[in-house]
Design a protein around this motif. Structure first.
Motif, PDB file in Angstrom:
ATOM      1  N   ILE A  29     -23.673  17.922  19.413  1.00  0.00           N
ATOM      2  CA  ILE A  29     -22.383  17.744  18.742  1.00  0.00           C
ATOM      3  C   ILE A  29     -22.054  16.257  18.622  1.00  0.00           C
ATOM      4  CG2 ILE A  29     -19.892  18.112  18.990  1.00  0.00           C
ATOM      5  CD1 ILE A  29     -20.626  20.836  20.273  1.00  0.00           C
ATOM      6  N   GLU A  30     -22.332  15.501  19.672  1.00  0.00           N
ATOM      7  CA  GLU A  30     -21.980  14.080  19.662  1.00  0.00           C
ATOM      8  C   GLU A  30     -22.867  13.273  18.719  1.00  0.00           C
ATOM      9  OE1 GLU A  30     -21.240  10.408  22.793  1.00  0.00           O
ATOM     10  OE2 GLU A  30     -22.380  12.161  23.423  1.00  0.00           O
ATOM     11  N   HIS A  31     -24.177  13.515  18.740  1.00  0.00           N
ATOM     12  CA  HIS A  31     -25.119  12.696  17.983  1.00  0.00           C
ATOM     13  C   HIS A  31     -25.561  13.318  16.662  1.00  0.00           C
ATOM     14  CE1 HIS A  31     -25.466   9.901  21.314  1.00  0.00           C
ATOM     15  NE2 HIS A  31     -25.669  10.930  22.122  1.00  0.00           N
ATOM     16  N   LYS A  32     -25.158  14.541  16.373  1.00  0.00           N
ATOM     17  CA  LYS A  32     -25.477  15.276  15.142  1.00  0.00           C
ATOM     18  C   LYS A  32     -26.922  15.744  15.068  1.00  0.00           C
ATOM     19  CE  LYS A  32     -21.367  14.338  13.512  1.00  0.00           C
ATOM     20  NZ  LYS A  32     -20.537  14.239  14.694  1.00  0.00           N
ATOM     21  N   ARG A  78     -14.630  15.728  24.444  1.00  0.00           N
ATOM     22  CA  ARG A  78     -14.846  15.030  23.168  1.00  0.00           C
ATOM     23  C   ARG A  78     -15.640  15.904  22.209  1.00  0.00           C
ATOM     24  NH1 ARG A  78     -16.505  10.551  26.399  1.00  0.00           N
ATOM     25  NH2 ARG A  78     -18.619  10.973  25.690  1.00  0.00           N
ATOM     26  N   SER A  79     -16.628  16.635  22.745  1.00  0.00           N
ATOM     27  CA  SER A  79     -17.467  17.489  21.907  1.00  0.00           C
ATOM     28  C   SER A  79     -16.661  18.614  21.280  1.00  0.00           C
ATOM     29  CB  SER A  79     -18.615  18.076  22.729  1.00  0.00           C
ATOM     30  OG  SER A  79     -19.440  17.064  23.220  1.00  0.00           O
ATOM     31  N   VAL A  80     -15.744  19.209  22.044  1.00  0.00           N
ATOM     32  CA  VAL A  80     -14.907  20.277  21.501  1.00  0.00           C
ATOM     33  C   VAL A  80     -14.022  19.734  20.385  1.00  0.00           C
ATOM     34  CG1 VAL A  80     -12.998  21.836  22.053  1.00  0.00           C
ATOM     35  CG2 VAL A  80     -14.974  21.727  23.542  1.00  0.00           C
ATOM     36  N   LYS A  81     -13.496  18.541  20.561  1.00  0.00           N
ATOM     37  CA  LYS A  81     -12.651  17.936  19.522  1.00  0.00           C
ATOM     38  C   LYS A  81     -13.453  17.696  18.243  1.00  0.00           C
ATOM     39  CE  LYS A  81      -9.324  14.234  18.832  1.00  0.00           C
ATOM     40  NZ  LYS A  81      -8.501  15.090  18.039  1.00  0.00           N
ATOM     41  N   VAL A  82     -14.653  17.140  18.391  1.00  0.00           N
ATOM     42  CA  VAL A  82     -15.504  16.901  17.224  1.00  0.00           C
ATOM     43  C   VAL A  82     -15.905  18.226  16.580  1.00  0.00           C
ATOM     44  CG1 VAL A  82     -17.773  16.036  16.511  1.00  0.00           C
ATOM     45  CG2 VAL A  82     -16.355  14.676  18.027  1.00  0.00           C
ATOM     46  N   GLU A 118     -30.880  19.742  14.252  1.00  0.00           N
ATOM     47  CA  GLU A 118     -29.764  19.061  13.621  1.00  0.00           C
ATOM     48  C   GLU A 118     -28.870  20.067  12.923  1.00  0.00           C
ATOM     49  OE1 GLU A 118     -31.517  16.351  10.847  1.00  0.00           O
ATOM     50  OE2 GLU A 118     -32.227  17.949   9.537  1.00  0.00           O
ATOM     51  N   TRP A 119     -27.673  19.615  12.586  1.00  0.00           N
ATOM     52  CA  TRP A 119     -26.734  20.457  11.850  1.00  0.00           C
ATOM     53  C   TRP A 119     -27.133  20.496  10.387  1.00  0.00           C
ATOM     54  CZ3 TRP A 119     -24.132  23.182  15.105  1.00  0.00           C
ATOM     55  CH2 TRP A 119     -23.733  22.661  16.318  1.00  0.00           C
ATOM     56  N   VAL A 120     -26.979  21.625   9.747  1.00  0.00           N
ATOM     57  CA  VAL A 120     -27.362  21.783   8.350  1.00  0.00           C
ATOM     58  C   VAL A 120     -26.351  21.100   7.434  1.00  0.00           C
ATOM     59  CG1 VAL A 120     -27.717  23.481   6.525  1.00  0.00           C
ATOM     60  CG2 VAL A 120     -28.603  23.913   8.799  1.00  0.00           C
ATOM     61  N   ASP A 121     -25.070  21.211   7.724  1.00  0.00           N
ATOM     62  CA  ASP A 121     -24.036  20.763   6.804  1.00  0.00           C
ATOM     63  C   ASP A 121     -23.554  19.335   7.018  1.00  0.00           C
ATOM     64  OD1 ASP A 121     -23.890  23.108   5.301  1.00  0.00           O
ATOM     65  OD2 ASP A 121     -22.659  24.065   6.822  1.00  0.00           O
ATOM     66  N   THR A 122     -24.071  18.622   7.983  1.00  0.00           N
ATOM     67  CA  THR A 122     -23.648  17.241   8.172  1.00  0.00           C
ATOM     68  C   THR A 122     -24.762  16.319   7.747  1.00  0.00           C
ATOM     69  OG1 THR A 122     -24.392  17.242  10.454  1.00  0.00           O
ATOM     70  CG2 THR A 122     -22.093  17.770  10.066  1.00  0.00           C
ATOM     71  N   ALA A 123     -24.405  15.284   7.027  1.00  0.00           N
ATOM     72  CA  ALA A 123     -25.393  14.323   6.561  1.00  0.00           C
ATOM     73  C   ALA A 123     -25.656  13.300   7.653  1.00  0.00           C
ATOM     74  CB  ALA A 123     -24.889  13.621   5.305  1.00  0.00           C
ATOM     75  N   VAL A 124     -26.932  13.095   7.966  1.00  0.00           N
ATOM     76  CA  VAL A 124     -27.332  12.102   8.959  1.00  0.00           C
ATOM     77  C   VAL A 124     -28.162  11.061   8.241  1.00  0.00           C
ATOM     78  CG1 VAL A 124     -28.589  11.747  11.114  1.00  0.00           C
ATOM     79  CG2 VAL A 124     -27.306  13.844  10.758  1.00  0.00           C
ATOM     80  N   THR A 126     -30.725   8.648   9.065  1.00  0.00           N
ATOM     81  CA  THR A 126     -32.173   8.752   9.191  1.00  0.00           C
ATOM     82  C   THR A 126     -32.518   9.540  10.438  1.00  0.00           C
ATOM     83  OG1 THR A 126     -32.308   6.717  10.460  1.00  0.00           O
ATOM     84  CG2 THR A 126     -32.542   6.512   8.071  1.00  0.00           C
ATOM     85  N   SER A 127     -33.714  10.076  10.459  1.00  0.00           N
ATOM     86  CA  SER A 127     -34.141  10.838  11.626  1.00  0.00           C
ATOM     87  C   SER A 127     -34.635   9.923  12.749  1.00  0.00           C
ATOM     88  CB  SER A 127     -35.241  11.821  11.239  1.00  0.00           C
ATOM     89  OG  SER A 127     -36.358  11.119  10.766  1.00  0.00           O
ATOM     90  N   ASP A 128     -34.735   8.612  12.507  1.00  0.00           N
ATOM     91  CA  ASP A 128     -35.155   7.683  13.549  1.00  0.00           C
ATOM     92  C   ASP A 128     -34.070   7.499  14.605  1.00  0.00           C
ATOM     93  OD1 ASP A 128     -37.490   7.329  12.180  1.00  0.00           O
ATOM     94  OD2 ASP A 128     -36.769   5.580  11.076  1.00  0.00           O
ATOM     95  N   GLU A 129     -32.849   7.846  14.284  1.00  0.00           N
ATOM     96  CA  GLU A 129     -31.735   7.682  15.214  1.00  0.00           C
ATOM     97  C   GLU A 129     -31.564   8.876  16.144  1.00  0.00           C
ATOM     98  OE1 GLU A 129     -28.408   7.080  12.728  1.00  0.00           O
ATOM     99  OE2 GLU A 129     -29.149   5.222  11.886  1.00  0.00           O
ATOM    100  N   ALA A 130     -32.486   9.811  16.098  1.00  0.00           N
ATOM    101  CA  ALA A 130     -32.362  11.014  16.923  1.00  0.00           C
ATOM    102  C   ALA A 130     -32.406  10.657  18.398  1.00  0.00           C
ATOM    103  CB  ALA A 130     -33.485  11.990  16.588  1.00  0.00           C
ATOM    104  N   VAL A 131     -31.594  11.334  19.163  1.00  0.00           N
ATOM    105  CA  VAL A 131     -31.507  11.088  20.591  1.00  0.00           C
ATOM    106  C   VAL A 131     -32.573  11.907  21.299  1.00  0.00           C
ATOM    107  CG1 VAL A 131     -30.039  11.357  22.610  1.00  0.00           C
ATOM    108  CG2 VAL A 131     -29.060  10.612  20.452  1.00  0.00           C
ATOM    109  N   GLU A 132     -33.275  11.265  22.211  1.00  0.00           N
ATOM    110  CA  GLU A 132     -34.302  11.961  22.994  1.00  0.00           C
ATOM    111  C   GLU A 132     -33.613  12.759  24.093  1.00  0.00           C
ATOM    112  OE1 GLU A 132     -38.196  12.941  24.132  1.00  0.00           O
ATOM    113  OE2 GLU A 132     -37.685  11.581  22.515  1.00  0.00           O
TER     114      GLU A 132
END
Length: 133
Positions: A29-32, A78-82, A118-124, A126-132
């Motif tokens: 939720i936080e990082h998309k 924070r995650s619930v709010k987002v 990742e979420w389908v409906d949110t635009a991210v 690049t995929s390089d920013e993915a959190v490990e």
């Protein structure tokens, strides 16, 4: 027999597995999007979809249910709010399937199958920013 045994146990006890899913969902939720093993991503997908369904209802009861599922720490709050303010309204027209899992191949250290969830409906961007995770 394995009839209707849907829970993926991930070789963990129940409290450990619940904590793992709770933390993965908060990070998603936080990082998309997050990069994790394919088994964890497949176990996280139904959990995250249920959270978005709660977010689409947008009632006090559903908000409290989401808090109880994610925990009561600061990241979960924070995650619930987002979730209720951004993710659920973006998925308002979609009847289900809010997450996407992309296979990334094998991890070099132990050859574990990796995936990007990742979420389908949110635009991210690049995929390089993915959190490990």
């Amino acid at each position: 027999m394995r009839h209707r045994s849907k829970t993926v146990k991930l070789q963990r006890s129940k409290p450990h597995r619940e904590a793992l899913l709770r933390n993965l969902a908060s990070s998603l939720i936080e990082h998309k999007q997050i990069r994790t093993t394919l088994a964890k991503a497949k176990a996280l997908s139904p959990f995250a979809d249920k959270l978005v369904t709660l977010g689409k209802k947008n009632t006090l009861h559903s908000r409290r249910r989401a808090i109880s599922l994610l925990g009561s720490n600061d990241l979960a709050q924070r995650s619930v709010k987002v979730l209720f303010d951004e993710l659920a309204p973006a998925s308002a027209d979609r009847p289900g399937g809010y997450t996407r899992i992309i296979k990334l191949g094998q991890r070099s250290s132990d050859s574990a199958a990796m995936g990007l969830i990742e979420w389908v409906d949110t635009a991210v961007a690049t995929s390089d920013e993915a959190v490990e995770a």
